[in-house]
Design a protein around this motif. Structure first.
Motif, PDB file in Angstrom:
ATOM      1  N   ALA A  17      26.569  39.300  35.465  1.00 18.21           N
ATOM      2  CA  ALA A  17      26.541  40.753  35.667  1.00 18.21           C
ATOM      3  C   ALA A  17      27.234  41.193  36.943  1.00 18.21           C
ATOM      4  CB  ALA A  17      25.092  41.245  35.664  1.00 18.21           C
ATOM      5  N   VAL A  18      26.940  40.530  38.066  1.00 15.42           N
ATOM      6  CA  VAL A  18      27.525  40.957  39.349  1.00 15.42           C
ATOM      7  C   VAL A  18      29.045  40.869  39.294  1.00 15.42           C
ATOM      8  CG1 VAL A  18      27.632  40.503  41.827  1.00 15.42           C
ATOM      9  CG2 VAL A  18      25.445  40.282  40.611  1.00 15.42           C
ATOM     10  N   ASN A  19      29.563  39.752  38.811  1.00 16.27           N
ATOM     11  CA  ASN A  19      31.014  39.586  38.716  1.00 16.27           C
ATOM     12  C   ASN A  19      31.637  40.564  37.724  1.00 16.27           C
ATOM     13  OD1 ASN A  19      29.813  37.107  39.804  1.00 16.27           O
ATOM     14  ND2 ASN A  19      31.912  36.365  39.866  1.00 16.27           N
ATOM     15  N   LEU A  20      30.936  40.834  36.620  1.00 11.04           N
ATOM     16  CA  LEU A  20      31.464  41.778  35.636  1.00 11.04           C
ATOM     17  C   LEU A  20      31.579  43.187  36.228  1.00 11.04           C
ATOM     18  CD1 LEU A  20      29.742  40.741  32.293  1.00 11.04           C
ATOM     19  CD2 LEU A  20      32.198  41.091  32.624  1.00 11.04           C
ATOM     20  N   PHE A  21      30.529  43.644  36.868  1.00  9.31           N
ATOM     21  CA  PHE A  21      30.575  44.984  37.449  1.00  9.31           C
ATOM     22  C   PHE A  21      31.654  45.087  38.532  1.00  9.31           C
ATOM     23  CE2 PHE A  21      26.110  45.440  35.836  1.00  9.31           C
ATOM     24  CZ  PHE A  21      26.353  46.560  35.057  1.00  9.31           C
ATOM     25  N   THR A  22      31.813  44.015  39.313  1.00 10.54           N
ATOM     26  CA  THR A  22      32.851  44.021  40.336  1.00 10.54           C
ATOM     27  C   THR A  22      34.234  44.052  39.712  1.00 10.54           C
ATOM     28  OG1 THR A  22      31.392  42.747  41.800  1.00 10.54           O
ATOM     29  CG2 THR A  22      33.720  42.823  42.378  1.00 10.54           C
ATOM     30  N   HIS A  60      41.825  46.781  28.583  1.00  6.42           N
ATOM     31  CA  HIS A  60      43.214  46.532  28.180  1.00  6.42           C
ATOM     32  C   HIS A  60      44.133  47.637  28.709  1.00  6.42           C
ATOM     33  CE1 HIS A  60      46.613  45.327  25.728  1.00  6.42           C
ATOM     34  NE2 HIS A  60      46.703  46.557  25.271  1.00  6.42           N
ATOM     35  N   PHE A  61      43.682  48.870  28.628  1.00  4.87           N
ATOM     36  CA  PHE A  61      44.483  50.013  29.065  1.00  4.87           C
ATOM     37  C   PHE A  61      44.768  49.947  30.565  1.00  4.87           C
ATOM     38  CE2 PHE A  61      44.836  54.586  30.253  1.00  4.87           C
ATOM     39  CZ  PHE A  61      45.956  54.890  29.488  1.00  4.87           C
ATOM     40  N   PHE A  62      43.760  49.514  31.343  1.00  5.87           N
ATOM     41  CA  PHE A  62      43.931  49.446  32.789  1.00  5.87           C
ATOM     42  C   PHE A  62      44.290  48.042  33.276  1.00  5.87           C
ATOM     43  CE2 PHE A  62      41.431  53.387  32.597  1.00  5.87           C
ATOM     44  CZ  PHE A  62      42.192  54.191  33.436  1.00  5.87           C
ATOM     45  N   ASN A  63      44.625  47.151  32.344  1.00  6.89           N
ATOM     46  CA  ASN A  63      45.107  45.817  32.689  1.00  6.89           C
ATOM     47  C   ASN A  63      44.086  45.016  33.516  1.00  6.89           C
ATOM     48  OD1 ASN A  63      47.065  43.785  32.549  1.00  6.89           O
ATOM     49  ND2 ASN A  63      47.912  44.336  34.549  1.00  6.89           N
ATOM     50  N   ILE A  64      42.824  45.134  33.155  1.00  5.34           N
ATOM     51  CA  ILE A  64      41.775  44.355  33.818  1.00  5.34           C
ATOM     52  C   ILE A  64      41.524  43.119  32.962  1.00  5.34           C
ATOM     53  CG2 ILE A  64      39.405  44.372  34.690  1.00  5.34           C
ATOM     54  CD1 ILE A  64      39.563  47.411  34.787  1.00  5.34           C
ATOM     55  N   ASN A  65      42.160  42.029  33.321  1.00  5.74           N
ATOM     56  CA  ASN A  65      42.146  40.844  32.476  1.00  5.74           C
ATOM     57  C   ASN A  65      41.273  39.711  32.997  1.00  5.74           C
ATOM     58  OD1 ASN A  65      44.059  41.870  30.559  1.00  5.74           O
ATOM     59  ND2 ASN A  65      45.642  41.558  32.121  1.00  5.74           N
ATOM     60  N   SER A  66      40.928  39.759  34.273  1.00  5.33           N
ATOM     61  CA  SER A  66      40.238  38.648  34.903  1.00  5.33           C
ATOM     62  C   SER A  66      38.781  38.984  35.174  1.00  5.33           C
ATOM     63  CB  SER A  66      40.934  38.270  36.221  1.00  5.33           C
ATOM     64  OG  SER A  66      40.176  37.329  36.937  1.00  5.33           O
ATOM     65  N   LEU A  67      37.904  37.995  35.008  1.00  2.00           N
ATOM     66  CA  LEU A  67      36.497  38.189  35.330  1.00  2.00           C
ATOM     67  C   LEU A  67      36.202  37.871  36.783  1.00  2.00           C
ATOM     68  CD1 LEU A  67      33.477  38.611  34.584  1.00  2.00           C
ATOM     69  CD2 LEU A  67      33.409  36.166  34.071  1.00  2.00           C
ATOM     70  N   MET A  68      36.764  36.779  37.290  1.00  2.00           N
ATOM     71  CA  MET A  68      36.422  36.313  38.622  1.00  2.00           C
ATOM     72  C   MET A  68      37.407  36.882  39.644  1.00  2.00           C
ATOM     73  SD  MET A  68      33.797  34.248  38.196  1.00  2.00           S
ATOM     74  CE  MET A  68      33.763  33.065  39.523  1.00  2.00           C
ATOM     75  N   PRO A  69      37.059  37.966  40.329  1.00  2.00           N
ATOM     76  CA  PRO A  69      37.981  38.544  41.315  1.00  2.00           C
ATOM     77  C   PRO A  69      38.044  37.702  42.570  1.00  2.00           C
ATOM     78  CG  PRO A  69      35.907  39.712  41.365  1.00  2.00           C
ATOM     79  CD  PRO A  69      35.816  38.721  40.243  1.00  2.00           C
ATOM     80  N   PRO A  70      39.170  37.794  43.314  1.00  2.00           N
ATOM     81  CA  PRO A  70      39.250  37.085  44.585  1.00  2.00           C
ATOM     82  C   PRO A  70      38.228  37.637  45.578  1.00  2.00           C
ATOM     83  CG  PRO A  70      41.421  37.791  43.837  1.00  2.00           C
ATOM     84  CD  PRO A  70      40.416  38.466  42.969  1.00  2.00           C
ATOM     85  N   LYS A  71      38.096  36.967  46.720  1.00  2.00           N
ATOM     86  CA  LYS A  71      37.126  37.395  47.722  1.00  2.00           C
ATOM     87  C   LYS A  71      37.448  38.785  48.240  1.00  2.00           C
ATOM     88  CE  LYS A  71      36.374  32.638  49.179  1.00  2.00           C
ATOM     89  NZ  LYS A  71      36.496  31.646  50.259  1.00  2.00           N
ATOM     90  N   TYR A  86      36.542  30.928  27.850  1.00  2.00           N
ATOM     91  CA  TYR A  86      36.980  31.829  26.777  1.00  2.00           C
ATOM     92  C   TYR A  86      37.633  33.075  27.365  1.00  2.00           C
ATOM     93  CZ  TYR A  86      36.937  34.350  22.352  1.00  2.00           C
ATOM     94  OH  TYR A  86      37.318  35.040  21.223  1.00  2.00           O
ATOM     95  N   THR A  87      37.078  33.576  28.457  1.00  2.00           N
ATOM     96  CA  THR A  87      37.659  34.749  29.110  1.00  2.00           C
ATOM     97  C   THR A  87      39.049  34.434  29.650  1.00  2.00           C
ATOM     98  OG1 THR A  87      35.450  35.501  29.733  1.00  2.00           O
ATOM     99  CG2 THR A  87      37.289  36.483  30.913  1.00  2.00           C
ATOM    100  N   ASP A  88      39.213  33.243  30.218  1.00  2.00           N
ATOM    101  CA  ASP A  88      40.543  32.840  30.696  1.00  2.00           C
ATOM    102  C   ASP A  88      41.534  32.730  29.538  1.00  2.00           C
ATOM    103  OD1 ASP A  88      39.696  32.718  33.313  1.00  2.00           O
ATOM    104  OD2 ASP A  88      39.241  30.568  33.250  1.00  2.00           O
ATOM    105  N   PHE A  89      41.033  32.309  28.374  1.00  2.00           N
ATOM    106  CA  PHE A  89      41.921  32.062  27.228  1.00  2.00           C
ATOM    107  C   PHE A  89      42.347  33.367  26.552  1.00  2.00           C
ATOM    108  CE2 PHE A  89      42.372  31.019  22.631  1.00  2.00           C
ATOM    109  CZ  PHE A  89      43.522  30.243  22.734  1.00  2.00           C
ATOM    110  N   VAL A  90      41.417  34.283  26.318  1.00  2.00           N
ATOM    111  CA  VAL A  90      41.742  35.504  25.567  1.00  2.00           C
ATOM    112  C   VAL A  90      41.726  36.754  26.447  1.00  2.00           C
ATOM    113  CG1 VAL A  90      40.795  34.527  23.440  1.00  2.00           C
ATOM    114  CG2 VAL A  90      39.347  35.966  24.866  1.00  2.00           C
ATOM    115  N   THR A  91      41.491  36.610  27.744  1.00  2.00           N
ATOM    116  CA  THR A  91      41.378  37.692  28.729  1.00  2.00           C
ATOM    117  C   THR A  91      40.069  38.472  28.533  1.00  2.00           C
ATOM    118  OG1 THR A  91      42.484  39.492  27.512  1.00  2.00           O
ATOM    119  CG2 THR A  91      43.886  37.947  28.753  1.00  2.00           C
TER     120      THR A  91
END
Length: 528
Positions: free
Chosen positions: A295-300, A358-369, A451-456
């Protein structure tokens, strides 16, 4: 008379509430990985507590992997110890684990402790399920049973709230209060009359029943006590029907055991087991399990307008409200309609969320620091700029997805498991369903990052949407409406001798009807 009924209801609610404190602690253990993941994934690589993506996936899933092993021995441990004492002893490993979390200095300490909490969570399955069934009257049983899932959701929410105000070590130390409280309060409620009678402790059984029927005198429960003893004797005779042979005849004993195994090959086991496997799959792969753990990473990642821990605490509250709504409406709408509404809402929410990311190009779950830099890079590669007001949209949509899942499909396996199996194999079948449920949950959480890395991230959300939509179609054809039906009617449906239909039956069976039909069903199974 009304006063006695009110006191009887209150005493049963009191006993179940104390029992539910065990589940509150269990729910907190399920919510704890959500607090661990953001901190452990953002530490320096040389930090002993650092975990990379592979380690994080184990943090999210290892407790669920361990739960089935606890389920395997739960019934074996519970029968000789009793329901109440088993629940008390389960608090000990939970308490020890919270202390170990606080003093953890290396990542493997945390992984091992998570596995132990999973084992303890599996051990609690049989005592908490059987306790409420054996102490409650038929007209209260459904409501009291449904409080279990609500309490687990409350435990998850409480841990999320602790994570908002405290670091995970301090949150673990605060969580220690719950198993201590549970262990202490369990001294003040009785053991179940059924278990006491099975051990020949008739006087204690009568005192227990008097306590559970409103703290009345033993003379006031004589009639119910005698009926309970009579029913237990009949059930014992039926269970021993095929064991009246010479116990020294090894060949006949083996044939008798094989006859029990044949029950698992019958239609009235295969059909409900398939139904509950589908329901368990939908609970996890509709997205509910991963969005809670990550949840924390998703919201971020979704650029939440409030910090990830605050958003996660709100997610916990929303999940609890969804569970409460499910308990409120399931008796009026039935299991089918409630499940369809739940999965449809989840499908729509995740489809919209997938389209948004997809519209805002948010493809990654794990954001950098450096999340500020991450947000700038994300929007720079998008064809559309994101303003602050737009960041509320994915936040609310994700909450809607969680609420929809919690208000129906999350509780479906647990509301069905006590109804759909034959008497002879009900306990074993329930354990198998619980194992299936947690194995599927652990697999879902374990593969989520890859799976998130594979299909975004958009592809992942669309997958959750597709699973939820497909779930509606599948359940439409395989899920009968069991609300308001007797155990006999439900068994007849899964045996193929009759059809329950898809509409809600608002006629409630009386306790006497339920007993008579259950005994009739038991006799027919033995004759077959």
């Amino acid at each position: 008379m009304n006063s006695l009924i009110g006191r009887s209801t209150l005493s049963q609610i009191t006993a179940v509430t104390v029992k539910n404190i065990v589940l509150l602690g269990y729910g907190m253990s399920l919510g704890f990985p959500t607090l661990l993941i953001p901190d452990l994934s953002r530490r320096n690589v040389d930090d002993p507590l650092y975990l990379g993506p592979e380690g994080i996936s184990w943090i999210a899933s290892i407790n669920l992997f361990a739960i089935p092993f606890g389920c395997l021995v739960s019934g074996v441990v519970t029968q000789p110890l009793g329901r109440r004492r088993s629940m008390q002893l389960i608090n000990i490993p939970f308490g020890i684990c919270w202390i170990v979390y606080y003093f953890s200095s290396e990542a493997w300490h945390i992984l091992v402790t998570l596995a132990i909490t999973g084992l303890a969570g599996g051990l609690k399955e049989t005592p908490v399920l059987t306790y409420v069934v054996e102490i409650s009257q038929p007209h209260l049983r459904g409501t009291l049973t449904s409080t279990a899932s609500v309490t687990v959701a409350a435990g998850v929410m409480l841990e999320f709230i602790l994570g908002k105000f405290l670091n995970w070590k301090s949150a673990a130390l605060c969580s220690l209060v719950v198993p201590f409280l549970s262990f202490s309060l369990l001294f003040f409620i009785p053991e179940t009359p059924s278990w006491l009678l099975s051990k020949g402790r008739s006087e204690e059984a009568k005192r227990s029943l008097a306590w559970l029927r409103g703290w009345v005198s033993e003379e006031n429960v004589t009639k119910e006590y005698e009926k309970l003893r009579h029913n237990l004797r009949i059930n014992s005779e039926l269970e021993n029907h095929n064991t009246t042979i010479n116990q020294n005849d090894i060949r006949m004993k083996l044939l008798n055991e094989l006859s029990v195994l044949k029950l698992f090959r019958k239609r009235n086991f295969r059909r409900p087991f398939m139904l509950l496997t589908v329901a368990s799959f939908l609970v996890h792969f509709c997205g509910l399990s991963p969005i809670q753990v990550y949840a924390v990473n998703l919201f971020t990642s979704l650029h939440s307008p409030i910090d990830g821990h605050t958003a996660t605490a709100i997610l916990g509250v929303v999940g609890l409200l969804g569970s409460l709504l499910c308990v409120t409406i399931i008796g009026k709408c039935g299991r089918r309609v409630t499940s369809f509404i739940s999965l449809s809402g989840t499908a729509v929410a995740f489809f919209v969320l997938g389209t948004y990311t997809h519209f805002f190009n948010i493809n990654s779950l794990m954001p950098p620091k450096n999340i500020t830099k991450y947000m700038l890079n994300t929007t720079a590669h998008s064809s559309t700029e994101m303003n602050v007001s737009q960041t509320w949209f994915p936040f609310v949509t994700l909450l809607m997805a969680a609420f929809s899942a919690q208000m129906g499909i999350r509780l479906l396996p647990w509301t069905l498991v006590a109804e759909v199996f034959p008497n002879e194999i009900r306990d074993i079948s329930a354990g198998m369903v619980a194992m299936n449920f947690y194995i599927l949950g652990s697999i879902c959480n374990k593969v989520f990052l890859k799976y998130t890395d594979f299909v975004t991230l958009p592809g992942t959300f669309w997958t959750f949407s597709a699973v939820s939509g497909l779930g509606v179609a599948v359940l439409y054809f395989i899920l009968p409406e069991t609300e308001g039906r007797t155990l006999f009617e439900i068994s007849e449906h899964f045996s193929g001798r009759s059809q329950l239909g898809y509409s809600l039956d608002r006629r409630k069976a009386t306790a006497e009807e339920e007993n008579e039909l259950s005994i009739k069903l038991h006799r027919e199974e033995l004759n077959n």
